[in-house]
Motif scaffolding. Structure first.
Motif, PDB file in Angstrom:
ATOM      1  N   GLU A 119     -45.492  76.683 -34.666  1.00 47.04           N
ATOM      2  CA  GLU A 119     -46.485  75.643 -34.979  1.00 47.04           C
ATOM      3  C   GLU A 119     -45.852  74.252 -34.967  1.00 47.04           C
ATOM      4  O   GLU A 119     -46.532  73.267 -34.680  1.00 47.04           O
ATOM      5  CB  GLU A 119     -47.148  75.915 -36.328  1.00 47.04           C
ATOM      6  N   VAL A 120     -44.558  74.157 -35.263  1.00 46.91           N
ATOM      7  CA  VAL A 120     -43.867  72.863 -35.194  1.00 46.91           C
ATOM      8  C   VAL A 120     -43.915  72.332 -33.768  1.00 46.91           C
ATOM      9  O   VAL A 120     -44.271  71.175 -33.539  1.00 46.91           O
ATOM     10  CB  VAL A 120     -42.412  72.972 -35.699  1.00 46.91           C
ATOM     11  N   PRO A 124     -56.539  86.403 -40.809  1.00 50.90           N
ATOM     12  CA  PRO A 124     -57.002  85.606 -39.668  1.00 50.90           C
ATOM     13  C   PRO A 124     -57.734  84.326 -40.066  1.00 50.90           C
ATOM     14  O   PRO A 124     -57.579  83.294 -39.404  1.00 50.90           O
ATOM     15  CB  PRO A 124     -57.928  86.562 -38.910  1.00 50.90           C
ATOM     16  N   GLU A 125     -58.533  84.377 -41.128  1.00 53.96           N
ATOM     17  CA  GLU A 125     -59.234  83.154 -41.543  1.00 53.96           C
ATOM     18  C   GLU A 125     -58.261  82.123 -42.106  1.00 53.96           C
ATOM     19  O   GLU A 125     -58.434  80.929 -41.897  1.00 53.96           O
ATOM     20  CB  GLU A 125     -60.340  83.475 -42.557  1.00 53.96           C
ATOM     21  N   VAL A 156     -55.500  76.957 -41.435  1.00 53.74           N
ATOM     22  CA  VAL A 156     -54.250  76.204 -41.313  1.00 53.74           C
ATOM     23  C   VAL A 156     -54.211  75.487 -39.967  1.00 53.74           C
ATOM     24  O   VAL A 156     -53.814  74.321 -39.879  1.00 53.74           O
ATOM     25  CB  VAL A 156     -53.026  77.131 -41.506  1.00 53.74           C
ATOM     26  N   GLY A 157     -54.641  76.173 -38.906  1.00 52.63           N
ATOM     27  CA  GLY A 157     -54.696  75.543 -37.585  1.00 52.63           C
ATOM     28  C   GLY A 157     -55.612  74.334 -37.560  1.00 52.63           C
ATOM     29  O   GLY A 157     -55.293  73.304 -36.954  1.00 52.63           O
ATOM     30  N   ALA A 210     -52.897  66.003 -36.703  1.00 55.67           N
ATOM     31  CA  ALA A 210     -52.381  65.449 -35.448  1.00 55.67           C
ATOM     32  C   ALA A 210     -53.305  64.362 -34.911  1.00 55.67           C
ATOM     33  O   ALA A 210     -52.840  63.331 -34.408  1.00 55.67           O
ATOM     34  CB  ALA A 210     -52.198  66.561 -34.411  1.00 55.67           C
ATOM     35  N   LEU A 211     -54.607  64.565 -35.038  1.00 57.95           N
ATOM     36  CA  LEU A 211     -55.560  63.535 -34.609  1.00 57.95           C
ATOM     37  C   LEU A 211     -55.402  62.264 -35.439  1.00 57.95           C
ATOM     38  O   LEU A 211     -55.435  61.149 -34.896  1.00 57.95           O
ATOM     39  CB  LEU A 211     -56.992  64.058 -34.715  1.00 57.95           C
ATOM     40  N   VAL A 212     -55.233  62.418 -36.736  1.00 61.46           N
ATOM     41  CA  VAL A 212     -55.046  61.257 -37.616  1.00 61.46           C
ATOM     42  C   VAL A 212     -53.735  60.540 -37.265  1.00 61.46           C
ATOM     43  O   VAL A 212     -53.701  59.313 -37.146  1.00 61.46           O
ATOM     44  CB  VAL A 212     -55.080  61.671 -39.106  1.00 61.46           C
ATOM     45  N   ALA A 213     -52.666  61.310 -37.084  1.00 64.07           N
ATOM     46  CA  ALA A 213     -51.378  60.711 -36.726  1.00 64.07           C
ATOM     47  C   ALA A 213     -51.493  59.927 -35.423  1.00 64.07           C
ATOM     48  O   ALA A 213     -51.038  58.782 -35.332  1.00 64.07           O
ATOM     49  CB  ALA A 213     -50.315  61.803 -36.600  1.00 64.07           C
ATOM     50  N   GLN A 214     -52.129  60.535 -34.418  1.00 58.03           N
ATOM     51  CA  GLN A 214     -52.267  59.866 -33.128  1.00 58.03           C
ATOM     52  C   GLN A 214     -53.101  58.595 -33.258  1.00 58.03           C
ATOM     53  O   GLN A 214     -52.776  57.565 -32.659  1.00 58.03           O
ATOM     54  CB  GLN A 214     -52.905  60.817 -32.102  1.00 58.03           C
ATOM     55  N   HIS A 215     -54.140  58.646 -34.046  1.00 61.98           N
ATOM     56  CA  HIS A 215     -54.998  57.480 -34.261  1.00 61.98           C
ATOM     57  C   HIS A 215     -54.190  56.321 -34.856  1.00 61.98           C
ATOM     58  O   HIS A 215     -54.303  55.174 -34.398  1.00 61.98           O
ATOM     59  CB  HIS A 215     -56.162  57.864 -35.176  1.00 61.98           C
TER      60      HIS A 215
END
Length: 183
Positions: free
Chosen positions: A92-93, A55-56, A61-62, A69-74
């Motif tokens: 996850e894709v 679980p950790e 990974v999440g 995703a935040l970096v890509a969007q930025h």
């Protein structure tokens, strides 16, 4: 509208090499980012992903995927094309790609043969599959085991067997008809 290209696949598929080369073929403004950057940021308490899916490890990974995703969007919001390389499999894709807004989204799955991956692993002198390699299991069997997990990834975008290609040939195959990788 900028482009976001996710390049995924297994260990030793060539993602880290392909990412910057692909970004250089996009643009005029383009950035490349490898998920290993966020993986290495966890310096205490890192839990590697294994077939047991602790679980950790799943949580870490999440976090890595969400941060990327935040970096890509930025970058896309700032007028850049963006290439993200990481091992992202299965549902996850969808989750990652659906988190990107106002961008042309592309998925490239590097899918070289088991033999090609084993040769690359041996050539780089390490075993990225050690956590997948059960006692008495060959490297080939461990790679094949993880390759089965790759098959849970949605059959969208461009799936490319890059076994006999140089990195430059792989990038050329992607860039020559980028529309085949539309998500």
């Amino acid at each position: 509208m900028g482009k976001v290209v996710m390049v995924t696949g297994m260990q030793a598929a060539g993602k880290t090499t392909i990412g910057p080369l692909l970004a250089a073929g996009l643009g005029p403004l383009a950035a490349a980012f490898d998920g290993d950057v966020f993986y290495r940021m966890v310096v205490a308490g890192n839990v590697d992903m294994t077939p047991a899916r602790h679980p950790e490890a799943v949580r870490q990974v999440g976090l890595r995927y969400d941060a990327a995703a935040l970096v890509a969007q930025h970058y896309v919001d700032s007028g850049f094309d963006f290439v993200y390389t990481d091992i992202i499999l299965g549902a996850e894709v969808h989750r990652w790609m659906d988190s990107i807004r106002n961008a042309e989204r592309h998925l490239v799955v590097l899918n070289p043969s088991v033999d090609a991956i084993v040769e690359r692993e041996i050539g780089r002198g390490k075993n990225s599959y050690r956590d997948w390699q059960k006692p008495g299991m060959t490297l080939e069997a461990a790679v094949a085991s993880m390759q089965r997990a790759l098959q849970e990834t949605p059959r969208r975008g461009l799936w490319l067997d890059s076994s006999g290609q140089t990195p430059e040939e792989t990038v050329e195959a992607i860039v020559s008809d980028l529309s085949t990788s539309l998500y």
